[in-house]
Design a protein around this motif. Structure first.
Motif, mmCIF file in Angstrom:
data_model
loop_
_atom_site.group_PDB
_atom_site.id
_atom_site.type_symbol
_atom_site.label_atom_id
_atom_site.label_comp_id
_atom_site.label_asym_id
_atom_site.label_seq_id
_atom_site.Cartn_x
_atom_site.Cartn_y
_atom_site.Cartn_z
ATOM 1 N N ALA A 105 0.899 -1.223 -0.011
ATOM 2 C CA ALA A 105 -0.001 -0.088 0.086
ATOM 3 C C ALA A 105 0.858 1.234 -0.150
ATOM 4 C CB ALA A 105 -1.059 -0.046 1.402
ATOM 5 N N GLU A 106 1.911 1.314 0.941
ATOM 6 C CA GLU A 106 2.613 2.527 0.819
ATOM 7 C C GLU A 106 3.405 2.759 -0.500
ATOM 8 O OE1 GLU A 106 5.415 1.763 3.989
ATOM 9 O OE2 GLU A 106 3.895 1.939 5.638
ATOM 10 N N GLN A 107 3.979 1.544 -0.995
ATOM 11 C CA GLN A 107 4.520 1.638 -2.342
ATOM 12 C C GLN A 107 3.531 2.262 -3.492
ATOM 13 O OE1 GLN A 107 6.004 -2.251 -4.038
ATOM 14 N NE2 GLN A 107 6.875 -1.007 -5.833
ATOM 15 N N ALA A 108 2.364 1.674 -3.489
ATOM 16 C CA ALA A 108 1.438 2.355 -4.363
ATOM 17 C C ALA A 108 0.969 3.639 -4.112
ATOM 18 C CB ALA A 108 -0.131 1.591 -4.290
ATOM 19 N N VAL A 109 1.107 4.137 -2.875
ATOM 20 C CA VAL A 109 0.638 5.346 -2.518
ATOM 21 C C VAL A 109 2.223 6.339 -3.122
ATOM 22 C CG1 VAL A 109 0.749 7.207 -0.848
ATOM 23 C CG2 VAL A 109 -0.730 5.045 -0.784
ATOM 24 N N ARG A 141 3.489 10.164 -9.537
ATOM 25 C CA ARG A 141 2.856 10.624 -10.741
ATOM 26 C C ARG A 141 1.963 12.073 -10.704
ATOM 27 N NH1 ARG A 141 -2.212 6.939 -13.191
ATOM 28 N NH2 ARG A 141 -2.563 8.082 -14.765
ATOM 29 N N ILE A 142 1.567 12.111 -9.393
ATOM 30 C CA ILE A 142 0.818 13.484 -9.198
ATOM 31 C C ILE A 142 1.994 14.619 -9.075
ATOM 32 C CG2 ILE A 142 -0.376 14.938 -7.205
ATOM 33 C CD1 ILE A 142 -1.736 12.115 -6.447
ATOM 34 N N ALA A 183 -9.995 15.620 -11.250
ATOM 35 C CA ALA A 183 -11.354 15.126 -11.379
ATOM 36 C C ALA A 183 -11.174 14.181 -12.677
ATOM 37 C CB ALA A 183 -12.142 16.391 -11.807
ATOM 38 N N TYR A 184 -10.582 14.591 -13.694
ATOM 39 C CA TYR A 184 -10.374 13.530 -14.929
ATOM 40 C C TYR A 184 -9.929 12.195 -14.490
ATOM 41 C CZ TYR A 184 -8.915 11.765 -19.316
ATOM 42 O OH TYR A 184 -8.768 11.404 -20.496
ATOM 43 N N ARG A 185 -8.893 12.125 -13.584
ATOM 44 C CA ARG A 185 -8.272 10.952 -13.113
ATOM 45 C C ARG A 185 -9.202 10.194 -12.338
ATOM 46 N NH1 ARG A 185 -4.615 10.015 -17.050
ATOM 47 N NH2 ARG A 185 -2.661 11.522 -16.746
ATOM 48 N N LEU A 211 -7.942 2.810 -6.703
ATOM 49 C CA LEU A 211 -8.766 3.391 -5.577
ATOM 50 C C LEU A 211 -7.865 4.253 -4.458
ATOM 51 C CD1 LEU A 211 -11.560 0.815 -4.786
ATOM 52 C CD2 LEU A 211 -11.431 2.984 -6.192
ATOM 53 N N LEU A 212 -6.614 3.594 -4.340
ATOM 54 C CA LEU A 212 -5.513 4.307 -3.411
ATOM 55 C C LEU A 212 -5.218 5.615 -4.044
ATOM 56 C CD1 LEU A 212 -3.731 1.353 -1.900
ATOM 57 C CD2 LEU A 212 -5.130 2.841 -0.641
ATOM 58 N N GLY A 213 -4.960 5.572 -5.492
ATOM 59 C CA GLY A 213 -4.434 6.674 -6.032
ATOM 60 C C GLY A 213 -5.737 7.816 -5.899
#
Length: 429
Positions: free
Chosen positions: A197-201, A207-208, A321-323, A382-384
């Motif tokens: 989960a931490e890696q995904a975040v 990316r953000i 919003a788009y993402r 969903l985490l993103g």
């Protein structure tokens, strides 16, 4: 493997002062009380109700107190107290037999296999030798001179009790080892899940950060172009120069807000941001119609409904919003099956509301984690979403719809580029 104490299932009844030594002392005291009560019941073959025999019974039960702190010393002491019966026959009617059972069980539970076998064999060998000696000296008779049990029957009974005690202890040890192994596996799985989960975040934050960088770079470029135009038009067309300066002011304030968000993301990430740049242009709310058309062509009937003016939405919020819409529709394509989806956007000047839902089967409630992420999947999308919304101080809710399907609902505060508070103006000056 050595046994480690497992956490109690009922910690409320076990106070901190209730140590293993005190628990074993209470066990020995309870067994002593039972022996005294049996002595006063006066079966013809039990010990006499005298002070000496009571004291000896207490001494013979003392090794039980040391069974978890000094196990092998307790085993040797029990063997010695049992052998005292060859000198003082009345000592055989003490508590050595009970202590032997308790210690045999303890060594089977707490020691490795070969040491458990050695300890059990030593205890029962001494017991059987004393049994044979007592039988040969006619000590196994009642007060009327009748034989209580034959020697062979006594040895068989002792052997059966030894095997049962040993197997019971090993079974308890195996169950404790299995419970400890399951607890370790659960902790490892939880740590692994947390790491994923931490890696995904972290990946989503990078990316953000890249996309916010693109937004800020665009605004800075606009400021540069408009500044050049304003300088050239300052003397020839003051009105046009004033309009250019107003655009520069608005763009610079928007850029400042995006920079603050970018710094927030970068502060939250301990590793360095990825240097790789995206090749595709940064999307916004204007690309939602194209996105919906692409989803329809992929086989999911989707409609788009927009309420309010979306032109005042900052580019960073528009990108978020788009993402969110993109990820929600992608999940619907993957999991909804034959269904239809709807995208709703509403802007009232204070916040942007995004709602995406479908009428498909969606993940069942039991398969969702506390964060609304489907169990058994990575849940990075969903985490993103959650991380993107958190950057702007918004809220995100995901979960099954009461009538079927899945729903994603987000609210993001809006910061209009053309309206700035006086306090902010003073702070920036």
């Amino acid at each position: 493997m050595p046994l480690t104490p497992a956490p109690s299932r009922f910690p409320w009844w076990k106070p901190t002062w209730w140590t293993p030594l005190r628990a074993d002392a209470a066990l020995a005291a309870g067994l002593f009380v039972v022996q005294v009560l049996l002595a006063y019941a006066q079966p013809s073959w039990l010990m006499q109700t005298t002070l000496v025999t009571f004291l000896w019974s207490a001494v013979s039960l003392a090794p039980i107190v040391l069974r978890r702190t000094h196990l092998w010393f307790a085993i040797g002491l029990t063997a010695f107290l049992t052998a005292v019966g060859t000198v003082w026959p009345d000592a055989l009617l003490g508590g050595q037999g009970v202590a032997l059972w308790v210690l045999a069980y303890t060594v089977a539970v707490y020691e490795p296999w070969w040491r458990a076998v050695l300890g059990t064999a030593a205890l029962w060998l001494v017991n059987d030798l004393i049994w044979v000696w007592a039988y040969q000296h006619d000590l196994m008779r009642d007060t009327d001179g009748r034989q209580l049990i034959s020697m062979s029957a006594g040895i068989i009974v002792n052997l059966a009790v030894m095997v049962i005690t040993f197997l019971a202890g090993r079974t308890v040890r195996a169950r404790r080892e299995a419970s400890a192994a399951l607890a370790e596996r659960a902790l490892a799985a939880e740590a692994n899940q947390q790491a994923h989960a931490e890696q995904a975040v972290a990946e989503e934050r990078r990316r953000i950060a890249r996309e916010l960088h693109d937004v800020v770079a665009h605004h800075v470029s606009v400021i540069g172009v408009m500044s050049t135009g304003a300088r050239r038009m300052l003397h020839r067309d003051p009105a046009a120069a004033d309009e250019a300066l107003a655009t520069i002011e608005q763009t610079s304030r928007t850029t400042l807000r995006e920079l603050r968000r970018l710094l927030f993301v970068l502060r939250s990430e301990s590793a360095q941001a990825d240097d790789a740049d995206g090749l595709s242009p940064t999307p916004g709310l204007s690309g939602l119609r194209t996105l919906v058309d692409q989803v329809c062509e992929a086989g999911l009937s989707t409609s788009l409904r927009v309420d309010g003016e979306l032109d005042v939405v900052d580019p960073g919020v528009a990108l978020t919003a788009y993402r969110i819409v993109q990820e929600a529709l992608t999940n619907s394509l993957k999991h909804a099956g034959p269904a239809r989806a709807e995208v709703r956007l509403s802007a009232d000047g204070r916040e942007l509301t995004i709602e995406v839902f479908d009428t498909g089967r969606g993940p069942h409630t039991r398969t969702l984690t506390a964060d609304g992420v489907p169990a058994g999947t990575s849940g990075h999308g969903l985490l993103g979403m959650r991380e993107r919304v958190a950057v702007y101080g918004g809220t995100l809710r995901t979960g099954p719809r009461p009538g079927g399907g899945f729903r994603v609902h987000a609210r993001i505060p809006m910061e209009q580029a053309g309206h700035v508070m006086v306090a902010e103006t003073q702070a920036e000056v």
